[in-house]
Design a protein around this motif. Structure first.
Motif, mmCIF file in Angstrom:
data_model
loop_
_atom_site.group_PDB
_atom_site.id
_atom_site.type_symbol
_atom_site.label_atom_id
_atom_site.label_comp_id
_atom_site.label_asym_id
_atom_site.label_seq_id
_atom_site.Cartn_x
_atom_site.Cartn_y
_atom_site.Cartn_z
ATOM 1 N N TRP A 1 14.674 0.450 -7.077
ATOM 2 C CA TRP A 1 14.743 0.514 -5.611
ATOM 3 C C TRP A 1 13.550 -0.138 -4.926
ATOM 4 C CZ3 TRP A 1 16.428 6.324 -4.806
ATOM 5 C CH2 TRP A 1 17.803 6.446 -5.108
ATOM 6 N N ASN A 2 12.662 -0.746 -5.683
ATOM 7 C CA ASN A 2 11.441 -1.291 -5.078
ATOM 8 C C ASN A 2 11.726 -2.312 -3.981
ATOM 9 O OD1 ASN A 2 9.903 0.342 -6.680
ATOM 10 N ND2 ASN A 2 8.895 -1.299 -7.816
ATOM 11 N N ASP A 3 12.704 -3.190 -4.198
ATOM 12 C CA ASP A 3 13.035 -4.186 -3.177
ATOM 13 C C ASP A 3 13.563 -3.522 -1.919
ATOM 14 O OD1 ASP A 3 12.202 -6.285 -4.710
ATOM 15 O OD2 ASP A 3 14.205 -6.883 -5.384
ATOM 16 N N LEU A 4 14.387 -2.469 -2.085
ATOM 17 C CA LEU A 4 14.897 -1.738 -0.917
ATOM 18 C C LEU A 4 13.748 -1.097 -0.147
ATOM 19 C CD1 LEU A 4 18.068 0.162 -2.271
ATOM 20 C CD2 LEU A 4 17.996 -1.949 -0.942
ATOM 21 N N ILE A 5 12.810 -0.503 -0.870
ATOM 22 C CA ILE A 5 11.680 0.170 -0.220
ATOM 23 C C ILE A 5 10.802 -0.851 0.510
ATOM 24 C CG2 ILE A 5 9.611 1.569 -0.606
ATOM 25 C CD1 ILE A 5 11.087 2.757 -3.068
ATOM 26 N N ARG A 6 10.578 -1.995 -0.108
ATOM 27 C CA ARG A 6 9.779 -3.050 0.536
ATOM 28 C C ARG A 6 10.439 -3.507 1.842
ATOM 29 N NH1 ARG A 6 8.703 -4.830 -5.030
ATOM 30 N NH2 ARG A 6 6.425 -4.724 -5.387
ATOM 31 N N LYS A 7 11.741 -3.704 1.797
ATOM 32 C CA LYS A 7 12.462 -4.141 2.999
ATOM 33 C C LYS A 7 12.438 -3.063 4.077
ATOM 34 C CE LYS A 7 15.578 -7.256 0.499
ATOM 35 N NZ LYS A 7 16.965 -7.477 0.004
ATOM 36 N N LEU A 8 12.574 -1.795 3.661
ATOM 37 C CA LEU A 8 12.504 -0.680 4.612
ATOM 38 C C LEU A 8 11.146 -0.664 5.307
ATOM 39 C CD1 LEU A 8 13.656 2.958 4.172
ATOM 40 C CD2 LEU A 8 11.232 2.546 4.524
ATOM 41 N N LEU A 9 10.075 -0.784 4.524
ATOM 42 C CA LEU A 9 8.723 -0.757 5.100
ATOM 43 C C LEU A 9 8.485 -1.961 6.010
ATOM 44 C CD1 LEU A 9 6.802 0.407 1.896
ATOM 45 C CD2 LEU A 9 7.119 1.740 3.995
ATOM 46 N N PHE A 10 9.000 -3.110 5.613
ATOM 47 C CA PHE A 10 8.853 -4.308 6.449
ATOM 48 C C PHE A 10 9.537 -4.096 7.804
ATOM 49 C CE2 PHE A 10 10.330 -8.407 8.043
ATOM 50 C CZ PHE A 10 9.159 -9.152 8.009
ATOM 51 N N GLU A 11 10.735 -3.508 7.780
ATOM 52 C CA GLU A 11 11.453 -3.259 9.029
ATOM 53 C C GLU A 11 10.763 -2.183 9.863
ATOM 54 O OE1 GLU A 11 15.684 -2.933 8.953
ATOM 55 O OE2 GLU A 11 15.909 -4.404 7.339
ATOM 56 N N PHE A 12 10.113 -1.219 9.195
ATOM 57 C CA PHE A 12 9.307 -0.240 9.928
ATOM 58 C C PHE A 12 8.223 -0.945 10.734
ATOM 59 C CE2 PHE A 12 9.602 4.265 7.952
ATOM 60 C CZ PHE A 12 10.973 4.241 8.106
ATOM 61 N N ARG B 1 0.825 -1.204 0.000
ATOM 62 C CA ARG B 1 0.000 0.000 0.000
ATOM 63 C C ARG B 1 0.863 1.261 0.000
ATOM 64 N NH1 ARG B 1 -2.781 -1.250 4.092
ATOM 65 N NH2 ARG B 1 -1.777 0.058 5.676
ATOM 66 N N ASN B 2 1.995 1.198 0.680
ATOM 67 C CA ASN B 2 2.844 2.386 0.812
ATOM 68 C C ASN B 2 3.950 2.464 -0.233
ATOM 69 O OD1 ASN B 2 2.268 4.051 3.489
ATOM 70 N ND2 ASN B 2 1.853 1.904 3.931
ATOM 71 N N LEU B 3 4.128 1.390 -0.994
ATOM 72 C CA LEU B 3 5.172 1.403 -2.021
ATOM 73 C C LEU B 3 4.958 2.539 -3.020
ATOM 74 C CD1 LEU B 3 7.674 -0.088 -3.191
ATOM 75 C CD2 LEU B 3 6.080 -1.499 -4.513
ATOM 76 N N SER B 4 3.703 2.786 -3.359
ATOM 77 C CA SER B 4 3.392 3.836 -4.334
ATOM 78 C C SER B 4 3.554 5.243 -3.765
ATOM 79 C CB SER B 4 1.960 3.655 -4.863
ATOM 80 O OG SER B 4 1.020 3.733 -3.810
ATOM 81 N N ASN B 5 3.779 5.365 -2.460
ATOM 82 C CA ASN B 5 3.986 6.674 -1.837
ATOM 83 C C ASN B 5 5.412 7.183 -2.010
ATOM 84 O OD1 ASN B 5 1.349 6.754 -0.930
ATOM 85 N ND2 ASN B 5 1.840 5.945 1.107
ATOM 86 N N PHE B 6 6.271 6.362 -2.630
ATOM 87 C CA PHE B 6 7.665 6.760 -2.830
ATOM 88 C C PHE B 6 7.841 7.265 -4.255
ATOM 89 C CE2 PHE B 6 7.937 4.442 1.005
ATOM 90 C CZ PHE B 6 9.124 4.808 1.639
#
Length: 289
Positions: free
Chosen positions: A24-35, A12-17
């Motif tokens: 960078w999609n994999d990096l963003i997914r991992k960042l959100l998961f760690e959040f 849901r938040n991937l599109s907010n970047f």
């Protein structure tokens, strides 16, 4: 909170970047998961963007302990982003195209960055296409820092004007090739001084280091700055990696030229193998070659 809820939060938040591509999609997914694991409220949105070739993420919580954890996560993925190609996600590095900083692998950098070439006839080419001939230049100008070059092939300033930037590979070779007499007298000495005060580059081997950069390979000479030591450990590792970058750039450019040559041969064969062909089609083939 279960894995399915976290996955929904991530997608849901991937599109907010706001980023340039999908690398960078994999990096963003991992960042959100760690959040999510760190304790971020999954009902709250997360926003981020690319800025100066780096992934930036913007969050705030009234929980100071959570803020510290989030900052550590953001710093981690910001540092990873400047080593990851924004387009394909493979290994990359911070590069400059035009006046924009971006993080790209070598392949995608060469696709977007034209290389200046000067042949024996003094034709100046970009991406193997002739843009002007130095013999036809009637006036030349440079910005105060010598990082932008304007060449005129017409008598009027608004006619036949071509810009070149220092970020374009071989820019300084072009600057050196233009006769000094074409520049304003007050700039001729500045241009001469650049090429009279060069030092040897330990990376490409050319005498081309001016101030803090090599004018030939565009690499920064080794220094004991914290970021170089953190990324490479020691001088020899840094030089080897920069040299490998140069090697692959040459290999890719060589393959591009080979492909262009094969394409030309293919078109010539196709042209002469057609028994009947209209004049307009002949013109197309010859122009394309």
């Amino acid at each position: 909170m279960n894995r399915e809820e976290i996955n929904l939060f991530v997608e849901r938040n991937l599109s907010n970047f706001s980023v340039n591509s999908t690398g960078w999609n994999d990096l963003i997914r991992k960042l959100l998961f760690e959040f999510a694991i760190a304790g971020w409220n999954l009902e709250h949105q997360v926003f981020g963007k690319e800025k100066f070739g780096e992934l930036r993420c913007y969050t705030y919580s009234e929980d100071e302990t959570l803020n510290i954890r989030l900052k550590n996560i953001k710093d981690k993925y910001s540092q990873l982003s400047v080593k990851t190609c924004e387009i394909c996600g493979s290994e990359g590095k911070m590069r400059t195209i035009g006046s924009w900083q971006t993080t790209l692998c070598l392949n995608h950098f060469l696709e977007q960055q034209p290389v200046i070439e000067i042949d024996d006839e003094q034709n100046v080419k970009l991406n193997n296409k002739t843009v002007l001939n130095i013999k036809n230049v009637v006036k030349a100008e440079v910005e105060y820092d010598l990082q932008t070059l304007s060449l005129y092939t017409g008598q009027n300033d608004w006619e036949e004007k071509r810009y070149f930037s220092w970020q374009e590979p071989n820019y300084y070779l072009l600057l050196k090739t233009i006769p000094l007499s074409l520049f304003p007298k007050d700039r001729q000495k500045d241009i001469s001084m650049v090429f009279q005060s060069l030092n040897d580059c330990e990376i490409c081997g050319h005498k081309a280091v001016y101030q803090r950069n090599c004018l030939r390979c565009h690499q920064e000479p080794w220094n004991n700055s914290a970021y170089l030591i953190e990324d490479y450990g020691e001088k020899s590792n840094y030089i080897k990696e920069c040299q490998m970058d140069i090697f692959w750039m040459k290999m890719i450019m060589k393959n591009i030229l080979l492909l262009t040559d094969h394409l030309k041969r293919f078109l010539i064969i196709r042209f002469f193998s057609v028994p009947m062909i209209s004049g307009s089609m002949k013109s197309f083939y010859f122009n394309y070659i």
